[in-house]
Design a protein around this motif. Structure first.
Motif, PDB file in Angstrom:
ATOM      1  N   THR A  72      36.725  34.861  39.208  1.00 60.45           N
ATOM      2  CA  THR A  72      35.946  33.981  40.075  1.00 60.45           C
ATOM      3  C   THR A  72      35.380  32.891  39.171  1.00 60.45           C
ATOM      4  O   THR A  72      35.353  33.058  37.943  1.00 60.45           O
ATOM      5  N   PRO A  73      34.891  31.796  39.735  1.00 60.02           N
ATOM      6  CA  PRO A  73      34.364  30.726  38.883  1.00 60.02           C
ATOM      7  C   PRO A  73      33.151  31.157  38.067  1.00 60.02           C
ATOM      8  O   PRO A  73      32.888  30.597  37.016  1.00 60.02           O
ATOM      9  N   GLY A  74      32.430  32.160  38.534  1.00 59.07           N
ATOM     10  CA  GLY A  74      31.244  32.619  37.822  1.00 59.07           C
ATOM     11  C   GLY A  74      31.372  34.020  37.269  1.00 59.07           C
ATOM     12  O   GLY A  74      30.371  34.636  36.894  1.00 59.07           O
ATOM     13  N   HIS A  75      32.591  34.547  37.207  1.00 58.48           N
ATOM     14  CA  HIS A  75      32.773  35.885  36.645  1.00 58.48           C
ATOM     15  C   HIS A  75      32.108  35.940  35.280  1.00 58.48           C
ATOM     16  O   HIS A  75      32.207  35.004  34.487  1.00 58.48           O
ATOM     17  N   SER A  76      31.407  37.016  34.999  1.00 63.67           N
ATOM     18  CA  SER A  76      30.676  37.136  33.733  1.00 63.67           C
ATOM     19  C   SER A  76      30.731  38.552  33.199  1.00 63.67           C
ATOM     20  O   SER A  76      30.816  39.514  33.961  1.00 63.67           O
ATOM     21  N   PRO A 136      28.308  29.072  39.403  1.00 64.49           N
ATOM     22  CA  PRO A 136      29.565  28.776  40.099  1.00 64.49           C
ATOM     23  C   PRO A 136      29.944  29.817  41.157  1.00 64.49           C
ATOM     24  O   PRO A 136      30.595  29.472  42.147  1.00 64.49           O
ATOM     25  N   ASP A 137      29.540  31.072  40.983  1.00 62.01           N
ATOM     26  CA  ASP A 137      29.820  32.068  42.020  1.00 62.01           C
ATOM     27  C   ASP A 137      28.946  31.845  43.249  1.00 62.01           C
ATOM     28  O   ASP A 137      29.412  31.963  44.382  1.00 62.01           O
ATOM     29  N   VAL A 138      27.689  31.530  43.040  1.00 63.09           N
ATOM     30  CA  VAL A 138      26.812  31.218  44.178  1.00 63.09           C
ATOM     31  C   VAL A 138      27.381  30.013  44.925  1.00 63.09           C
ATOM     32  O   VAL A 138      27.465  30.018  46.159  1.00 63.09           O
ATOM     33  N   ASP A 139      27.809  29.003  44.170  1.00 65.39           N
ATOM     34  CA  ASP A 139      28.378  27.806  44.796  1.00 65.39           C
ATOM     35  C   ASP A 139      29.635  28.137  45.589  1.00 65.39           C
ATOM     36  O   ASP A 139      29.867  27.570  46.662  1.00 65.39           O
ATOM     37  N   LEU A 140      30.467  29.036  45.092  1.00 69.36           N
ATOM     38  CA  LEU A 140      31.688  29.424  45.803  1.00 69.36           C
ATOM     39  C   LEU A 140      31.367  30.229  47.056  1.00 69.36           C
ATOM     40  O   LEU A 140      31.763  29.875  48.162  1.00 69.36           O
ATOM     41  N   TRP A 141      30.666  31.342  46.881  1.00 71.65           N
ATOM     42  CA  TRP A 141      30.507  32.315  47.954  1.00 71.65           C
ATOM     43  C   TRP A 141      29.533  31.887  49.045  1.00 71.65           C
ATOM     44  O   TRP A 141      29.687  32.307  50.195  1.00 71.65           O
ATOM     45  N   LEU A 142      28.537  31.089  48.722  1.00 76.38           N
ATOM     46  CA  LEU A 142      27.541  30.731  49.728  1.00 76.38           C
ATOM     47  C   LEU A 142      27.796  29.375  50.403  1.00 76.38           C
ATOM     48  O   LEU A 142      27.060  28.998  51.301  1.00 76.38           O
ATOM     49  N   GLY A 170      33.280  43.934  34.325  1.00 71.88           N
ATOM     50  CA  GLY A 170      33.647  43.650  35.718  1.00 71.88           C
ATOM     51  C   GLY A 170      35.120  43.621  36.037  1.00 71.88           C
ATOM     52  O   GLY A 170      35.863  44.529  35.714  1.00 71.88           O
ATOM     53  N   ASP A 171      35.560  42.552  36.660  1.00 68.69           N
ATOM     54  CA  ASP A 171      36.899  42.460  37.241  1.00 68.69           C
ATOM     55  C   ASP A 171      37.916  41.706  36.397  1.00 68.69           C
ATOM     56  O   ASP A 171      38.794  41.045  36.930  1.00 68.69           O
ATOM     57  N   ILE A 172      37.853  41.830  35.103  1.00 67.13           N
ATOM     58  CA  ILE A 172      38.863  41.152  34.285  1.00 67.13           C
ATOM     59  C   ILE A 172      40.173  41.946  34.277  1.00 67.13           C
ATOM     60  O   ILE A 172      41.238  41.406  34.039  1.00 67.13           O
ATOM     61  N   VAL A 173      40.096  43.239  34.583  1.00 60.70           N
ATOM     62  CA  VAL A 173      41.284  44.091  34.691  1.00 60.70           C
ATOM     63  C   VAL A 173      41.276  44.739  36.071  1.00 60.70           C
ATOM     64  O   VAL A 173      40.258  45.273  36.505  1.00 60.70           O
ATOM     65  N   HIS A 174      42.418  44.687  36.743  1.00 61.71           N
ATOM     66  CA  HIS A 174      42.560  45.381  38.025  1.00 61.71           C
ATOM     67  C   HIS A 174      43.590  46.505  37.932  1.00 61.71           C
ATOM     68  O   HIS A 174      43.471  47.503  38.612  1.00 61.71           O
ATOM     69  N   PHE A 175      44.610  46.293  37.104  1.00 59.22           N
ATOM     70  CA  PHE A 175      45.684  47.273  36.959  1.00 59.22           C
ATOM     71  C   PHE A 175      45.938  47.495  35.474  1.00 59.22           C
ATOM     72  O   PHE A 175      46.726  46.772  34.851  1.00 59.22           O
ATOM     73  N   ALA A 176      45.255  48.471  34.921  1.00 65.63           N
ATOM     74  CA  ALA A 176      45.283  48.696  33.473  1.00 65.63           C
ATOM     75  C   ALA A 176      46.696  48.875  32.936  1.00 65.63           C
ATOM     76  O   ALA A 176      47.033  48.319  31.886  1.00 65.63           O
TER      77      ALA A 176
END
Length: 178
Positions: free
Chosen positions: A84-88, A25-31, A103-109
């Motif tokens: 993102t749709p393919g965040h893993s 899903p991330d490849v599908d989104l970003w590309l 990864g990016d599940i937390v941005h502001f702890a």
């Protein structure tokens, strides 16, 4: 540093023998160029993804996965869509020990551990990101798995623990080894 900068330089593969694994899903989104106009995200992220991933795609060094997937022995991709749709997450196990890279599940702890429902503009699907954060925090707290992540103070490795309201981050003690 931008999110995709480290995989290539001026269209050249930085890791020419490596295979890059990305949730489909991330490849599908970003590309997909039609997503640039449909998304609320800054268009430069799409350009960076194309610039970074296309050389691997063209070299036959891009592998996509869907669902929980063993990437290599001891490394398992765990899709956690929302940011993102393919965040893993990636779980690594060896010698009876394990760590999850998330990864990016937390941005502001300081905000998101106490209130997992708080989202950021960078979450492609804010509702799914909030739900994923609550689900994964509960799972990681119960399992006591060691976690490594971005967007937290050095060393960015620790454990998630439940509090009266929400969760807290308990970093591991860091010491230099000779």
């Amino acid at each position: 540093m931008q999110p995709f900068e480290t995989l290539n330089e001026y269209g050249q593969l930085m890791f020419p023998v490596a295979t890059v694994y990305v949730c489909k899903p991330d490849v599908d989104l970003w590309l997909d160029p039609t997503n640039v106009e449909r998304s609320h995200l800054d268009r430069r992220y799409f350009g960076e993804a194309v610039q970074t991933i296309t050389p691997y795609l063209n070299a036959g060094k891009l592998e996509t996965f869907s669902g929980e997937t063993a990437i290599l022995p001891g490394i398992t991709a765990l899709p956690t869509p929302g940011h993102t749709p393919g965040h893993s997450f990636y779980a690594v196990e060896s010698g009876g020990k394990s760590i999850e890279f998330y990864g990016d599940i937390v941005h502001f702890a300081s905000l998101q551990f106490a209130n997992p429902e708080i989202t950021v503009v960078y979450d492609v699907d804010a509702n799914a990101a909030a739900e994923q954060r609550a689900t994964q925090f509960a799972r990681l707290e119960a399992s006591r798995h060691l976690v490594a992540t971005a967007h937290l103070p050095f060393p960015g490795i620790g454990h998630i623990c439940a509090e009266d309201e929400g969760y807290t981050w308990i970093p591991v003690d860091y010491c230099w080894r000779d």
